[in-house]
Design a protein around this motif. Structure first.
Motif, PDB file in Angstrom:
ATOM      1  N   LEU A  45      -2.509  10.426 -10.008  1.00 34.92           N
ATOM      2  CA  LEU A  45      -1.261   9.564 -10.221  1.00 34.92           C
ATOM      3  C   LEU A  45      -0.551  10.756 -11.696  1.00 34.92           C
ATOM      4  O   LEU A  45      -1.922  10.682 -12.684  1.00 34.92           O
ATOM      5  CB  LEU A  45      -1.522   7.985 -11.294  1.00 34.92           C
ATOM      6  CG  LEU A  45      -1.217   7.055  -9.708  1.00 34.92           C
ATOM      7  CD1 LEU A  45      -1.815   5.742 -10.360  1.00 34.92           C
ATOM      8  CD2 LEU A  45       0.182   7.014  -9.246  1.00 34.92           C
ATOM      9  N   SER A  46       0.382  11.244 -11.117  1.00 30.44           N
ATOM     10  CA  SER A  46       1.272  12.399 -12.306  1.00 30.44           C
ATOM     11  C   SER A  46       1.029  11.504 -13.860  1.00 30.44           C
ATOM     12  O   SER A  46       1.618  10.106 -13.723  1.00 30.44           O
ATOM     13  CB  SER A  46       2.063  12.614 -11.690  1.00 30.44           C
ATOM     14  OG  SER A  46       2.855  13.363 -12.562  1.00 30.44           O
ATOM     15  N   ALA A  89       1.975   9.586  -2.814  1.00 28.72           N
ATOM     16  CA  ALA A  89       2.543   9.438  -2.388  1.00 28.72           C
ATOM     17  C   ALA A  89       3.195   8.218  -1.980  1.00 28.72           C
ATOM     18  O   ALA A  89       2.389   8.523  -0.247  1.00 28.72           O
ATOM     19  CB  ALA A  89       3.280  11.281  -1.820  1.00 28.72           C
ATOM     20  N   GLY A  90       3.340   7.430  -1.982  1.00 28.61           N
ATOM     21  CA  GLY A  90       3.468   5.935  -1.679  1.00 28.61           C
ATOM     22  C   GLY A  90       2.715   5.393  -2.004  1.00 28.61           C
ATOM     23  O   GLY A  90       1.948   4.994  -2.736  1.00 28.61           O
ATOM     24  N   ASP A  91       3.535   3.469  -2.033  1.00 26.32           N
ATOM     25  CA  ASP A  91       2.249   2.676  -2.403  1.00 26.32           C
ATOM     26  C   ASP A  91       1.175   2.326  -2.023  1.00 26.32           C
ATOM     27  O   ASP A  91       0.643   1.662  -2.811  1.00 26.32           O
ATOM     28  CB  ASP A  91       3.610   0.950  -2.397  1.00 26.32           C
ATOM     29  CG  ASP A  91       5.402   1.493  -2.291  1.00 26.32           C
ATOM     30  OD1 ASP A  91       5.435   2.179  -3.314  1.00 26.32           O
ATOM     31  OD2 ASP A  91       5.672   0.569  -1.775  1.00 26.32           O
ATOM     32  N   LEU A  92       1.076   2.664  -0.809  1.00 24.07           N
ATOM     33  CA  LEU A  92      -0.482   2.713  -0.595  1.00 24.07           C
ATOM     34  C   LEU A  92      -1.211   3.474  -1.461  1.00 24.07           C
ATOM     35  O   LEU A  92      -2.301   3.191  -2.291  1.00 24.07           O
ATOM     36  CB  LEU A  92      -0.376   3.334   1.583  1.00 24.07           C
ATOM     37  CG  LEU A  92      -2.184   2.604   1.614  1.00 24.07           C
ATOM     38  CD1 LEU A  92      -2.609   1.204   1.467  1.00 24.07           C
ATOM     39  CD2 LEU A  92      -2.157   3.260   2.892  1.00 24.07           C
ATOM     40  N   LEU A  93      -0.962   4.346  -1.387  1.00 25.39           N
ATOM     41  CA  LEU A  93      -2.076   5.308  -2.928  1.00 25.39           C
ATOM     42  C   LEU A  93      -1.616   5.298  -3.274  1.00 25.39           C
ATOM     43  O   LEU A  93      -3.330   5.149  -4.351  1.00 25.39           O
ATOM     44  CB  LEU A  93      -1.268   6.883  -1.546  1.00 25.39           C
ATOM     45  CG  LEU A  93      -1.874   7.857  -0.737  1.00 25.39           C
ATOM     46  CD1 LEU A  93      -1.580   9.015  -0.592  1.00 25.39           C
ATOM     47  CD2 LEU A  93      -3.371   7.503  -0.953  1.00 25.39           C
ATOM     48  N   GLU A  94      -1.327   4.480  -3.869  1.00 22.90           N
ATOM     49  CA  GLU A  94      -0.447   4.232  -5.467  1.00 22.90           C
ATOM     50  C   GLU A  94      -1.559   3.463  -5.900  1.00 22.90           C
ATOM     51  O   GLU A  94      -2.480   2.315  -6.695  1.00 22.90           O
ATOM     52  CB  GLU A  94       0.541   4.077  -5.892  1.00 22.90           C
ATOM     53  CG  GLU A  94       1.659   5.645  -6.382  1.00 22.90           C
ATOM     54  CD  GLU A  94       2.766   5.221  -7.159  1.00 22.90           C
ATOM     55  OE1 GLU A  94       2.940   3.435  -7.222  1.00 22.90           O
ATOM     56  OE2 GLU A  94       3.917   6.081  -6.967  1.00 22.90           O
ATOM     57  N   GLU A 116     -11.947  -0.439   1.232  1.00 23.68           N
ATOM     58  CA  GLU A 116     -11.011  -1.499   2.261  1.00 23.68           C
ATOM     59  C   GLU A 116      -9.595   0.276   2.249  1.00 23.68           C
ATOM     60  O   GLU A 116      -8.847   0.090   3.518  1.00 23.68           O
ATOM     61  CB  GLU A 116     -10.513  -2.261   1.669  1.00 23.68           C
ATOM     62  CG  GLU A 116     -11.193  -3.746   2.031  1.00 23.68           C
ATOM     63  CD  GLU A 116     -12.456  -3.520   0.555  1.00 23.68           C
ATOM     64  OE1 GLU A 116     -12.376  -2.699  -0.664  1.00 23.68           O
ATOM     65  OE2 GLU A 116     -13.397  -4.727   0.214  1.00 23.68           O
ATOM     66  N   HIS A 117      -9.831   0.333   1.119  1.00 19.90           N
ATOM     67  CA  HIS A 117      -8.269   1.509   0.989  1.00 19.90           C
ATOM     68  C   HIS A 117      -8.288   2.428   2.122  1.00 19.90           C
ATOM     69  O   HIS A 117      -7.382   3.121   2.572  1.00 19.90           O
ATOM     70  CB  HIS A 117      -7.548   1.816  -0.649  1.00 19.90           C
ATOM     71  CG  HIS A 117      -6.958   0.333  -1.188  1.00 19.90           C
ATOM     72  ND1 HIS A 117      -7.175  -0.097  -2.398  1.00 19.90           N
ATOM     73  CD2 HIS A 117      -5.818  -0.175  -1.082  1.00 19.90           C
ATOM     74  CE1 HIS A 117      -6.966  -1.032  -2.531  1.00 19.90           C
ATOM     75  NE2 HIS A 117      -5.585  -0.748  -2.061  1.00 19.90           N
ATOM     76  N   LEU A 118      -9.590   3.338   1.631  1.00 18.46           N
ATOM     77  CA  LEU A 118     -10.254   3.957   2.266  1.00 18.46           C
ATOM     78  C   LEU A 118      -9.447   3.717   3.636  1.00 18.46           C
ATOM     79  O   LEU A 118      -9.344   4.884   4.672  1.00 18.46           O
ATOM     80  CB  LEU A 118     -11.530   4.402   2.625  1.00 18.46           C
ATOM     81  CG  LEU A 118     -12.519   5.679   1.183  1.00 18.46           C
ATOM     82  CD1 LEU A 118     -13.186   5.097   0.893  1.00 18.46           C
ATOM     83  CD2 LEU A 118     -11.832   6.663   0.839  1.00 18.46           C
ATOM     84  N   LEU A 152      -3.863  -4.331   5.015  1.00 21.77           N
ATOM     85  CA  LEU A 152      -3.566  -4.188   5.749  1.00 21.77           C
ATOM     86  C   LEU A 152      -2.423  -4.792   6.513  1.00 21.77           C
ATOM     87  O   LEU A 152      -1.547  -3.820   6.765  1.00 21.77           O
ATOM     88  CB  LEU A 152      -4.805  -4.328   7.049  1.00 21.77           C
ATOM     89  CG  LEU A 152      -5.703  -3.872   7.368  1.00 21.77           C
ATOM     90  CD1 LEU A 152      -7.234  -3.733   7.941  1.00 21.77           C
ATOM     91  CD2 LEU A 152      -5.342  -2.158   7.295  1.00 21.77           C
ATOM     92  N   LYS A 153      -2.050  -6.163   5.943  1.00 27.08           N
ATOM     93  CA  LYS A 153      -1.080  -6.660   6.106  1.00 27.08           C
ATOM     94  C   LYS A 153       0.131  -6.372   5.185  1.00 27.08           C
ATOM     95  O   LYS A 153       1.678  -6.306   5.993  1.00 27.08           O
ATOM     96  CB  LYS A 153      -1.362  -8.440   5.955  1.00 27.08           C
ATOM     97  CG  LYS A 153      -0.122  -9.016   6.270  1.00 27.08           C
ATOM     98  CD  LYS A 153      -0.822 -10.482   6.200  1.00 27.08           C
ATOM     99  CE  LYS A 153       0.383 -11.750   6.801  1.00 27.08           C
ATOM    100  NZ  LYS A 153      -0.267 -12.770   6.221  1.00 27.08           N
ATOM    101  N   ARG A 154      -0.420  -6.011   4.341  1.00 32.20           N
ATOM    102  CA  ARG A 154       0.769  -5.080   3.275  1.00 32.20           C
ATOM    103  C   ARG A 154       1.665  -4.055   3.755  1.00 32.20           C
ATOM    104  O   ARG A 154       2.794  -4.318   3.240  1.00 32.20           O
ATOM    105  CB  ARG A 154       0.374  -5.564   1.887  1.00 32.20           C
ATOM    106  CG  ARG A 154       0.141  -6.636   0.690  1.00 32.20           C
ATOM    107  CD  ARG A 154      -0.113  -6.010  -0.851  1.00 32.20           C
ATOM    108  NE  ARG A 154      -0.655  -5.281  -0.584  1.00 32.20           N
ATOM    109  CZ  ARG A 154      -1.637  -6.275  -1.195  1.00 32.20           C
ATOM    110  NH1 ARG A 154      -2.525  -7.371  -0.913  1.00 32.20           N
ATOM    111  NH2 ARG A 154      -3.206  -5.096  -1.613  1.00 32.20           N
TER     112      ARG A 154
END
Lengths: 166, 86
Positions: A45-46, A89-94, A116-118, A152-154
């Motif tokens: 995160l920059s 880049a993107g909400d999931l990664l943030e 879970e995020h992986l 996964l749902k989000r």
């Protein structure tokens, strides 16, 4: 690897980056059996203000160069490891970086993406090696299944997960 | 299914479980060993091969014993080298 992690912690402490978390195969390694990989993926995160949607990692590369680390194509070589810095880049990664788990590597604190995020990130990219990683994580990682399904749902990845599970 | 085959699969799965439970620094050592094994094959295919410059041979942690899966991995390497020699 230890030195690479120490550099990441230093960069965060100095405000060069706002936050980081290790991802990819090395993150999966914290939860599964070892598999061959060639690089260390670090999601960042920059700390620098972003102009619109443009994310720059320039301050990070400047700080690494000033420490004497050289770039090799898309990587930076630290302590003999190829480190690839990837912007969030993107909400999931943030979200994945913010909610990463605090671990230790040889008594050095390190932030690692949750399994879970992986899985969610692997389903999003969905290359053959990502699908293999999902299989390994589902089989071997200790996970919070409710949390996995909420992620996964989000990010609308439930369909991909079901398709993968077939 | 053949009983011997079932037994082999069970043993394989048990080994994988043991490997998954190793401490992270041991897993990294195995990754470096895998990189060393894969490098000549990748180079022969004209692909990029990387071996991290981590010294895994001299690395020992306080009061640490080499764990069984790593020992068996080393034994496998010894056997592979012996086969290559002949």
């Amino acid at each position: 690897l230890k030195q690479a992690i120490q550099v990441l912690n230093d960069l965060k402490r100095e405000g060069v980056i706002a936050e980081y978390a290790i991802g990819g195969a090395i993150a999966a390694l914290f939860y599964t059996e070892p598999v061959l990989t060639q690089d260390l993926d670090v999601f960042v995160l920059s700390a620098a203000p972003t102009a619109g949607k443009l994310i720059t990692l320039k301050p990070l590369y400047v700080a690494l160069r000033s420490r004497g680390y050289r770039e090799q194509r898309e990587y930076v070589v630290i302590d003999g490891c190829l480190v690839q810095f990837l912007p969030a880049a993107g909400d999931l990664l943030e979200e994945a970086i913010r909610e990463a788990s605090d671990r230790q590597y040889e008594r050095t604190p390190v932030r690692v993406l949750r399994p879970e995020h992986l899985i969610a990130i692997a389903l999003q990219t969905c290359r053959p090696k990502d699908r293999a990683r999902v299989a390994l994580l589902v089989e071997q990682a200790q996970m919070d299944n409710d949390y996995l399904h909420s992620v996964l749902k989000r990010y609308r990845l439930e369909g991909k997960f079901k398709e993968w599970a077939k | 299914m053949n009983q011997a085959f079932e037994k082999a699969i069970a043993a394989k799965n048990a080994r994988r479980k043991r490997l998954a439970q190793l401490p992270i620094h041991k897993k990294i050592e195995i990754v470096v060993q895998l990189q060393k094994l894969a490098a000549p094959l990748l180079r022969a295919q004209g692909r990029r091969a990387v071996v991290w410059g981590i010294n895994t041979k001299t690395r020992r942690h306080e009061g640490e014993r080499v764990s069984a899966p790593v020992q068996s991995f080393r034994q496998t390497r010894k056997i592979n080298k012996a086969v290559k020699r002949h």
